[in-house]
Design a protein around this motif. Structure first.
Motif: not given
Length: 450
Positions: A372-373, A387-391, A413-414, A418-422
């Motif tokens: 979680v970031s 995909m990015t998910r708001k939690v 969930v990853v 990941l750099t970068p995470a696109l």
């Protein structure tokens, strides 16, 4: 020189013609690269909310051996030494009892004297009653004689002087009767006064007996001597602290918890007890009601020693310096299971880490905290694209985050960086079963890091 120029010009022209007639290179589309990423699959599992704090071990009970009476210290137990163990009811010290035995004897003498006075008063009362009865009979006779003389005076056979004399005798006899009656009326008040005096002397005797009992000091519970302040034959005034004993039956730790952690933990506990719905209840009452378990840990080099305890109560104030809330954790039998060189007792003054566990919350969605970031989680979609998910995070403990909203069971969930995470990038997904197993273990209360 002129002979060289024609061949050179011909060569240049030939190269130009060949380059102009060469076919163009074939155009190929670049292949899309997949990024390898490890993931854990979201699944509802039981989650035990926990809070961690630190505190210093103190005995649950401490007793100061205070001299309640003054006197010379006649006997001091040779085992009453700092660090020594003392069993319950062991005699610690004895103050010279002679003065208090004499006080008891004096009180007995005073009581005996009052009892004798009471017996004398009652005897005098009995004698007075007998005398009163005689005087009343005499008064009756004198009254009859007066009436007879008056009758004779009326017939002229007695003189007026005789009648007057009889009247005087009757009055004198009435005075005697009245005096005896007044004496009897004073007997109850005199008796009460003597009884009060006797009660006072009996109270003094009781005080003397108590003081005699107080000359002997005994340990009120099993404990360990933490201080000795006197020596044998020393005179000790009343109120002198002879020493201190720490109880060995239980130890306590005032664990300091950040206010935000305490707030979130109490909320989780209330919701779990309310079946998912929030309930309104005092935090201290809530923790006492469920008898929350706790684990105390002491780091000794590369080893970690543990003791089991439970929450006993909540501190009455917030620490003004650290702004933390105190939870009082109790450990029964802190000297149980001691092994020399391997496991020490839970000594007073040890600085320990304390983990308090709440009620398990079934069906919880948990992920590694590092996943979680800024309220966002990377998720691998059905087409293996990122995909990015708001939690919304409901609770965090160490490296685990409990998710309240934003994730559904079965999603991936990853857990790798990941750099970068696109968003939209293709992912070569690798299931991390070992990480998932450690996540479940930590959610259930184990100490592993996912």
């Amino acid at each position: 020189m002129l002979l060289i120029l024609p061949p050179v010009a011909a060569g240049v022209a030939l190269v130009a013609v060949a380059a102009a007639n060469r076919p163009a290179p074939a155009q190929t589309a670049p292949a899309e690269r997949s990024v390898v990423a490890r993931y854990v699959e979201v699944e509802p599992i039981p989650f035990i909310p926990r809070i961690v704090g630190y505190g210093t071990v103190e005995p649950a009970r401490t007793w100061n051996a205070v001299a309640q009476v003054a006197g010379r210290l006649d006997v001091l137990n040779p085992d009453f030494l700092r660090g020594a163990f003392i069993a319950k009811d062991t005699e610690i010290a004895r103050i010279a009892p002679d003065d208090y035995r004499i006080a008891i004897a004096q009180a007995d003498a005073n009581i005996g004297s009052v009892e004798a006075n009471i017996e004398e008063l009652l005897a005098q009362a009995d004698a007075t009653r007998e005398s009163l009865e005689i005087e009343r009979q005499t008064l009756a006779l004198e009254t009859l004689e007066l009436e007879r003389q008056r009758a004779l005076l009326g017939r002229g056979t007695a003189s007026a002087a005789t009648v007057e004399q009889r009247q005087t005798d009757v009055l004198r006899q009435k005075a005697k009767v009245q005096e005896l009656e007044n004496s009897l009326k004073l007997v109850p008040s005199k008796l009460r006064a003597l009884q009060q005096q006797k009660a006072l002397n009996e109270s003094n005797r009781r005080i003397a007996e108590l003081n005699l009992d107080r000359t002997v000091l005994r340990a009120p519970f099993d404990g360990r001597v933490s201080a000795v302040n006197v020596q044998e034959t020393q005179f000790v005034p009343a109120g002198t602290v002879l020493g201190t004993i720490d109880g060995t039956g239980a130890s306590e730790v005032d664990v300091q918890i950040p206010q935000t952690d305490m707030r979130d933990f109490s909320a989780m506990l209330a919701r779990s007890l309310g079946g998912g719905a929030p309930v309104t209840v005092d935090a201290g009452q809530l923790m006492r009601q469920v008898q929350l378990p706790a684990t105390l840990r002491l780091r000794v080099g590369d080893r970690s020693l543990e003791w089991s305890g439970h929450v006993r109560r909540i501190s009455d104030m917030v620490d003004p310096k650290t702004r933390t809330v105190g939870i009082i954790v109790s450990v029964d039998d802190p000297y149980k299971g001691v092994s020399p060189g391997e496991r020490p007792p839970l000594f007073k003054g040890m600085f320990v880490e304390v983990e308090v566990r709440g009620v398990p919350v079934p069906g919880s969605i948990v992920v590694p905290r590092a996943a979680v970031s800024d309220g966002m989680v990377n998720v691998i979609g059905q087409d293996d694209r990122l995909m990015t998910r708001k939690v919304r995070v409901a609770y965090t403990h160490r490296d685990v985050a409990m998710i309240a909203e934003g994730l559904q069971p079965g999603e991936r969930v990853v857990v790798s960086e990941l750099t970068p995470a696109l968003p939209g990038m293709r992912i070569a997904a690798v299931r991390d079963d070992e990480r998932a197993q450690r996540l479940r273990a930590l959610a259930a209360g184990a100490g592993a890091t996912p």
